[in-house]
Structures are given as structure tokens and as C-alpha cells.
Design a protein around this motif. Structure first.
Motif, PDB file in Angstrom:
ATOM      1  N   GLY A  50       0.796  -1.219   0.000  1.00 15.32           N
ATOM      2  CA  GLY A  50       0.000   0.000   0.000  1.00 15.32           C
ATOM      3  C   GLY A  50       0.826   1.263   0.000  1.00 15.32           C
ATOM      4  N   LEU A  51       0.271   2.313  -0.545  1.00 17.89           N
ATOM      5  CA  LEU A  51       0.877   3.638  -0.518  1.00 17.89           C
ATOM      6  C   LEU A  51      -0.085   4.603   0.146  1.00 17.89           C
ATOM      7  CD1 LEU A  51       2.385   3.930  -4.095  1.00 17.89           C
ATOM      8  CD2 LEU A  51       3.606   3.655  -1.953  1.00 17.89           C
ATOM      9  N   PRO A  52       0.424   5.537   0.947  1.00 15.99           N
ATOM     10  CA  PRO A  52      -0.483   6.485   1.593  1.00 15.99           C
ATOM     11  C   PRO A  52      -0.998   7.510   0.614  1.00 15.99           C
ATOM     12  CG  PRO A  52       1.779   7.091   2.038  1.00 15.99           C
ATOM     13  CD  PRO A  52       1.826   5.779   1.280  1.00 15.99           C
ATOM     14  N   ALA A  53      -2.127   8.095   0.924  1.00 19.96           N
ATOM     15  CA  ALA A  53      -2.577   9.255   0.168  1.00 19.96           C
ATOM     16  C   ALA A  53      -1.614  10.393   0.418  1.00 19.96           C
ATOM     17  CB  ALA A  53      -3.983   9.637   0.619  1.00 19.96           C
ATOM     18  N   VAL A  54      -1.705  11.434  -0.392  1.00 20.13           N
ATOM     19  CA  VAL A  54      -0.809  12.577  -0.201  1.00 20.13           C
ATOM     20  C   VAL A  54      -0.943  13.064   1.235  1.00 20.13           C
ATOM     21  CG1 VAL A  54      -0.285  14.924  -0.912  1.00 20.13           C
ATOM     22  CG2 VAL A  54      -0.967  13.225  -2.617  1.00 20.13           C
ATOM     23  N   PRO A  55       0.138  13.062   2.028  1.00 22.44           N
ATOM     24  CA  PRO A  55       0.019  13.380   3.450  1.00 22.44           C
ATOM     25  C   PRO A  55      -0.280  14.842   3.688  1.00 22.44           C
ATOM     26  CG  PRO A  55       2.324  13.154   2.825  1.00 22.44           C
ATOM     27  CD  PRO A  55       1.519  12.760   1.623  1.00 22.44           C
ATOM     28  N   SER A  56      -0.842  15.127   4.845  1.00 25.51           N
ATOM     29  CA  SER A  56      -1.074  16.507   5.225  1.00 25.51           C
ATOM     30  C   SER A  56       0.257  17.175   5.541  1.00 25.51           C
ATOM     31  CB  SER A  56      -1.988  16.565   6.450  1.00 25.51           C
ATOM     32  OG  SER A  56      -1.397  15.861   7.528  1.00 25.51           O
ATOM     33  N   GLN A  57       0.267  18.503   5.510  1.00 30.11           N
ATOM     34  CA  GLN A  57       1.498  19.244   5.754  1.00 30.11           C
ATOM     35  C   GLN A  57       2.056  18.922   7.136  1.00 30.11           C
ATOM     36  OE1 GLN A  57       2.809  21.314   3.398  1.00 30.11           O
ATOM     37  NE2 GLN A  57       4.629  21.523   4.639  1.00 30.11           N
ATOM     38  N   GLN A  58       3.312  18.539   7.189  1.00 29.24           N
ATOM     39  CA  GLN A  58       3.913  18.134   8.446  1.00 29.24           C
ATOM     40  C   GLN A  58       4.814  19.213   9.035  1.00 29.24           C
ATOM     41  OE1 GLN A  58       5.680  14.222   7.979  1.00 29.24           O
ATOM     42  NE2 GLN A  58       4.164  13.696   6.459  1.00 29.24           N
ATOM     43  N   GLN A  59       5.270  20.111   8.210  1.00 29.76           N
ATOM     44  CA  GLN A  59       6.049  21.240   8.689  1.00 29.76           C
ATOM     45  C   GLN A  59       5.521  22.490   8.013  1.00 29.76           C
ATOM     46  OE1 GLN A  59      10.193  20.426   7.928  1.00 29.76           O
ATOM     47  NE2 GLN A  59      10.453  19.563   9.950  1.00 29.76           N
ATOM     48  N   ALA A  60       5.661  23.608   8.669  1.00 33.18           N
ATOM     49  CA  ALA A  60       5.161  24.859   8.101  1.00 33.18           C
ATOM     50  C   ALA A  60       5.900  26.021   8.741  1.00 33.18           C
ATOM     51  CB  ALA A  60       3.653  24.989   8.331  1.00 33.18           C
ATOM     52  N   VAL A  61       5.807  27.179   8.099  1.00 34.68           N
ATOM     53  CA  VAL A  61       6.410  28.398   8.619  1.00 34.68           C
ATOM     54  C   VAL A  61       5.367  29.123   9.456  1.00 34.68           C
ATOM     55  CG1 VAL A  61       7.448  30.613   8.012  1.00 34.68           C
ATOM     56  CG2 VAL A  61       7.940  28.570   6.644  1.00 34.68           C
ATOM     57  N   ALA A  62       5.756  29.516  10.652  1.00 35.50           N
ATOM     58  CA  ALA A  62       4.823  30.194  11.556  1.00 35.50           C
ATOM     59  C   ALA A  62       4.414  31.543  10.985  1.00 35.50           C
ATOM     60  CB  ALA A  62       5.462  30.374  12.928  1.00 35.50           C
ATOM     61  N   ASP A  63       3.144  31.823  11.064  1.00 32.02           N
ATOM     62  CA  ASP A  63       2.601  33.114  10.647  1.00 32.02           C
ATOM     63  C   ASP A  63       2.442  33.977  11.896  1.00 32.02           C
ATOM     64  OD1 ASP A  63       1.237  35.262   9.674  1.00 32.02           O
ATOM     65  OD2 ASP A  63      -0.387  34.121   8.747  1.00 32.02           O
ATOM     66  N   LEU A  64       3.235  35.018  11.996  1.00 31.47           N
ATOM     67  CA  LEU A  64       3.228  35.870  13.183  1.00 31.47           C
ATOM     68  C   LEU A  64       2.116  36.911  13.148  1.00 31.47           C
ATOM     69  CD1 LEU A  64       7.071  36.436  13.632  1.00 31.47           C
ATOM     70  CD2 LEU A  64       5.630  34.594  14.513  1.00 31.47           C
ATOM     71  N   GLY A  65       1.326  36.890  12.103  1.00 28.32           N
ATOM     72  CA  GLY A  65       0.172  37.781  12.044  1.00 28.32           C
ATOM     73  C   GLY A  65       0.514  39.252  11.992  1.00 28.32           C
ATOM     74  N   GLY A  66       1.629  39.610  11.348  1.00 29.66           N
ATOM     75  CA  GLY A  66       2.001  41.009  11.224  1.00 29.66           C
ATOM     76  C   GLY A  66       2.681  41.600  12.443  1.00 29.66           C
ATOM     77  N   ARG A  67       2.938  40.769  13.454  1.00 26.52           N
ATOM     78  CA  ARG A  67       3.560  41.283  14.677  1.00 26.52           C
ATOM     79  C   ARG A  67       5.079  41.402  14.525  1.00 26.52           C
ATOM     80  NH1 ARG A  67       1.608  36.999  18.943  1.00 26.52           N
ATOM     81  NH2 ARG A  67       1.907  35.670  17.096  1.00 26.52           N
ATOM     82  N   ALA A  68       5.673  42.235  15.353  1.00 25.41           N
ATOM     83  CA  ALA A  68       7.126  42.355  15.461  1.00 25.41           C
ATOM     84  C   ALA A  68       7.501  41.886  16.865  1.00 25.41           C
ATOM     85  CB  ALA A  68       7.579  43.789  15.237  1.00 25.41           C
ATOM     86  N   LEU A  69       8.232  40.788  16.956  1.00 24.21           N
ATOM     87  CA  LEU A  69       8.553  40.168  18.236  1.00 24.21           C
ATOM     88  C   LEU A  69      10.053  40.190  18.492  1.00 24.21           C
ATOM     89  CD1 LEU A  69       6.235  37.020  18.000  1.00 24.21           C
ATOM     90  CD2 LEU A  69       5.744  39.212  19.105  1.00 24.21           C
ATOM     91  N   LEU A  70      10.421  40.357  19.746  1.00 20.84           N
ATOM     92  CA  LEU A  70      11.818  40.312  20.168  1.00 20.84           C
ATOM     93  C   LEU A  70      11.998  39.212  21.195  1.00 20.84           C
ATOM     94  CD1 LEU A  70      14.743  41.302  20.627  1.00 20.84           C
ATOM     95  CD2 LEU A  70      13.819  42.939  22.273  1.00 20.84           C
ATOM     96  N   ARG A  71      12.965  38.341  20.947  1.00 20.69           N
ATOM     97  CA  ARG A  71      13.337  37.297  21.890  1.00 20.69           C
ATOM     98  C   ARG A  71      14.812  37.482  22.239  1.00 20.69           C
ATOM     99  NH1 ARG A  71      12.308  34.194  26.043  1.00 20.69           N
ATOM    100  NH2 ARG A  71      13.102  32.058  25.924  1.00 20.69           N
TER     101      ARG A  71
ATOM    102  N   PHE B 165       2.871  31.653  23.168  1.00 21.17           N
ATOM    103  CA  PHE B 165       3.137  31.975  21.773  1.00 21.17           C
ATOM    104  C   PHE B 165       3.077  30.714  20.914  1.00 21.17           C
ATOM    105  CE2 PHE B 165       6.532  31.861  18.542  1.00 21.17           C
ATOM    106  CZ  PHE B 165       5.995  32.756  17.634  1.00 21.17           C
ATOM    107  N   ARG B 166       3.722  29.644  21.376  1.00 20.14           N
ATOM    108  CA  ARG B 166       3.733  28.401  20.610  1.00 20.14           C
ATOM    109  C   ARG B 166       2.337  27.813  20.486  1.00 20.14           C
ATOM    110  NH1 ARG B 166       9.165  25.700  23.351  1.00 20.14           N
ATOM    111  NH2 ARG B 166      10.690  26.854  22.072  1.00 20.14           N
ATOM    112  N   ALA B 167       1.552  27.940  21.529  1.00 20.84           N
ATOM    113  CA  ALA B 167       0.211  27.364  21.499  1.00 20.84           C
ATOM    114  C   ALA B 167      -0.724  28.157  20.592  1.00 20.84           C
ATOM    115  CB  ALA B 167      -0.358  27.307  22.909  1.00 20.84           C
ATOM    116  N   GLY B 168      -0.496  29.452  20.489  1.00 23.69           N
ATOM    117  CA  GLY B 168      -1.430  30.282  19.747  1.00 23.69           C
ATOM    118  C   GLY B 168      -0.994  30.681  18.360  1.00 23.69           C
ATOM    119  N   ARG B 169       0.200  30.275  17.931  1.00 22.55           N
ATOM    120  CA  ARG B 169       0.677  30.711  16.628  1.00 22.55           C
ATOM    121  C   ARG B 169      -0.076  30.012  15.499  1.00 22.55           C
ATOM    122  NH1 ARG B 169       3.921  26.736  18.384  1.00 22.55           N
ATOM    123  NH2 ARG B 169       4.767  25.204  16.926  1.00 22.55           N
ATOM    124  N   GLY B 170      -0.165  30.699  14.384  1.00 16.92           N
ATOM    125  CA  GLY B 170      -0.734  30.102  13.184  1.00 16.92           C
ATOM    126  C   GLY B 170       0.375  29.760  12.208  1.00 16.92           C
ATOM    127  N   PHE B 171      -0.001  29.198  11.079  1.00 14.97           N
ATOM    128  CA  PHE B 171       0.981  28.781  10.094  1.00 14.97           C
ATOM    129  C   PHE B 171       0.521  29.191   8.705  1.00 14.97           C
ATOM    130  CE2 PHE B 171       1.441  25.879  13.640  1.00 14.97           C
ATOM    131  CZ  PHE B 171       2.809  25.854  13.831  1.00 14.97           C
TER     132      PHE B 171
END
Length: 360
Positions: free
Chosen positions: A55-76, A291-297
């Protein structure tokens, strides 16, 4: 330290026989039938009984992505863990987002035009550090601009202020003083870099593999951006820079400071550049989890769908991560690159794969 060889052997046997999937790329002097035969042989070698899974899997869902910061400017701002470290470092990332070919071409030109000036200003004239560089990248379909400085003399706050002064003052002056002939030369150099074929087969395969690993399959992206360069003007590049440094810019920013013991981290708010037109929000230790819990992609939509073999297989319900085993092997005059993705979910399908064939 608690992992022993028998545990690793059991883990490998379980993964390869019940809950791993893989992607193959065959790139070189072989036809499609030969690639499929080689795929079956290689996949069978990974299974316990030597037979390729059916068997072969169907095209898998995205497993990695770039975080979308929603236009914010963050400093760490963080302290370097080595108490003997003498260097501090600053990296500013401008997140431009998912761009059209023409927009990506504009971003590419901006990165090429400011790169030598950024080095000349912060490295040569200001002597801020030995390692000074800037560049543009497209990661999983998201365009990013990076500005990085490592310094053993200047504080992260000082370096940060210099980076922002360059972007908001020197870069604008550079673009305003660029002659038409010089701009044409920048565009020609960028176009040549995008269209020049790789000198080695391995480099060509790795470029294709990057699109497969990202599950985007945008194999013509470089050519599309190169063609779009013909429609980009100096005014377009100037407008892009102006939009990036504006106080109300929609582009997100992530500013990371690593402090040496000589320049310890104080209040994060004190590390913010006073001269910057953008207002940064400090990302304190206690806010990282939120931040990690609420970030989008970013969606990372593919340009095409990889063609599966004629038989399908259900993929795992949830994907927790993936691990690439950088296995690169010579195969039938071509190159085989193997990535095993470790999947976890309610259902664990048998080891399976989907080959992608690209003939040269």
C-alpha cells in the motif's frame, strides 16, 4: 544516555514495519519503469521480510510549516549558555509571506541589492563583527529576508540599532541613488543565478528533493521567478522596502538576540531599538509557551500533487513530526534520496512510499 542498542533495534524494526512512510526521488539516467523497479527493491530492503509493502499512503497533510506571526514584530532576547562565550549575535527576520512570482522576484532583487551594502556598512565601516551577512530565502513557499551579525565587541542592543538604521536610512538611500544601468545589472545577475543549471547531478537532485520534502512540488518556481524579473522595476523594489520599514507594515518580524556574559540580558524592553519605526513586543520566557500554542501557520499550498502509484493506503490521522534520514545513495546512474517520516496517530499504516520520477 538511557538508550541502549537493543532498544534502538526494536524501535527501528517497529518503525520500518508498522508506522513509517518514505518518499523517494530517482534522478538520472533511468526510465519510469526502471525507477519503479528500483523503488520496490529499495523499499523491500527496509522491510523485515524483504518484500515491498503493497500500500501507498494518500498525499500526506502538511507536516512542517512556517509560523505566521500575524504582522507582529517580536523580540526574543536570551543569554548564551556558555559562560566563556565572548560573542553576541543578532538575527532579524522579515517575513514577507507567500508571494506571487513577481512579488518574489522583487524580494529577490531587494535582497541582492542590499547584501553588499549591509556588509560594507556594519562590517567594514562600523566594525561591528567579523560575521555580517544578509540574504533572502523562500522556505516552504514563504519569502523571508535575514539580517545577521555576530559581534565580540558591540552589545546586541547596539547591533540591533545599527541593523534598523541600515534598513530605514542607508538602504533607502542606496535604492534612491541606484542608476538604471546598475539596476539592470542586478536584475541580470539575479536572473542568471536562478536559471544557471546546477553543475553536478547531486545538486540538481537536492534542489528537486527540497520541493518534495516540503510537499510543495514547485519544480518550476525558480524559472517562474526568473521570468518575472523582467517585469520588476526599481520603483517596485523601492516600494517593497518602504512597505517593510513602515511603522504600520503588514510584514511580520522576529528579532532574536543572543547575549554573551559581557552583555547580559536586562529587561527585554530595554533591548528594543529606540530608533526603529516598528514597535516590538518582547517575548519573555513565560510567554513562549503561550506563543507556541497560539501561533498560526502559512498554508504552504503545493504547486502540484505528487503522482501516487495506482494503489492507495490510509495515512496516519495525526502527524506529530518527521525525521529525515539524510541517506543519499548512487542508484542506476542516478541519485536516490530517502526520507523516512515518523508518523503517529490513531491508525499506523505499514511502511509505504510514493516515488517521484524526474528524468534528465
Amino acid at each position: 544516555r538511557s538508550i541502549r542498542l537493543p532498544q534502538l533495534v526494536r524501535f527501528a524494526a517497529d518503525a520500518l514495519s508498522s508506522w513509517a512512510s518514505s518518499d523517494f526521488l530517482f534522478f538520472g539516467n533511468l526510465d519510469a519503469a526502471g525507477a519503479v523497479d528500483a523503488y520496490e527493491e529499495q523499499l523491500g530492503a527496509l522491510s523485515e521480510d524483504g518484500a515491498a509493502p503493497a500500500g501507498l499512503p494518500a498525499v500526506p497533510s502538511q507536516q512542517q510549516a512556517v509560523a505566521d506571526l500575524g504582522g507582529r514584530a517580536l523580540l526574543r532576547a536570551v543569554a548564551h549558555p556558555n559562560p566563556q562565550e565572548t560573542n553576541s549575535a543578532v538575527r532579524l527576520t522579515l517575513v514577507l509571506g507567500e508571494l506571487s512570482a513577481r512579488e518574489a522576484a522583487t524580494a529577490q532583487l531587494l535582497a541582492k541589492m542590499v547584501e553588499p551594502a549591509f556588509f560594507a556598512s556594519l562590517r567594514t565601516r562600523q566594525q561591528l563583527g567579523y560575521l555580517v551577512w544578509s540574504f533572502g530565502r523562500e522556505v516552504r513557499g514563504v519569502s523571508l529576508l535575514y539580517f545577521i551579525v555576530q559581534s565580540s565587541s558591540a552589545s546586541p542592543r547596539h547591533v540591533t540599532a545599527s541593523i534598523h538604521a541600515f534598513l530605514e536610512e542607508e538602504a533607502e538611500a542606496l535604492l534612491n541613488s541606484t542608476a538604471a544601468a546598475d539596476f539592470a545589472a542586478y536584475a541580470a545577475a539575479a536572473r542568471k543565478e536562478l536559471l544557471d543549471p546546477p553543475e553536478q547531478l547531486e545538486a540538481a537532485a537536492e534542489e528537486a528533493w527540497g520541493q518534495i520534502a516540503a510537499e510543495r512540488f514547485c519544480f518550476a518556481r525558480r524559472r517562474e521567478v526568473a521570468v518575472a524579473l523582467d517585469g520588476v522595476s526599481l520603483a517596485d523594489v523601492q516600494a517593497l522596502l518602504a512597505s517593510l520599514v513602515a511603522a504600520d507594515s503588514a510584514a511580520s518580524r522576529m528579532l532574536v538576540q543572543v547575549h554573551s556574559p559581557e552583555h547580559p540580558v536586562g529587561r527585554v524592553a530595554d533591548e528594543l531599538p529606540e530608533s526603529s519605526r516598528r514597535e516590538y513586543s518582547p517575548l519573555e520566557d513565560e510567554g513562549v509557551a503561550r506563543f507556541r500554542a497560539g501561533r498560526g501557520f502559512f498554508a504552504g499550498e503545493p504547486c502540484a500533487v505528487a503522482p501516487p502509484l495506482p494503489h492507495g493506503h490510509d495515512s496516519a490521522d495525526e502527524v506529530y513530526g518527521w525525521m529525515a534520514l539524510g541517506a543519499i545513495a548512487s542508484l542506476l546512474g542516478g541519485i536516490c534520496l530517502l526520507s523516512l517520516r515518523l508518523l503517529a496517530g490513531a491508525g499506523r499504516p505499514a511502511l509505504s512510499s510514493r516515488p517521484l520520477v524526474q528524468l534528465q
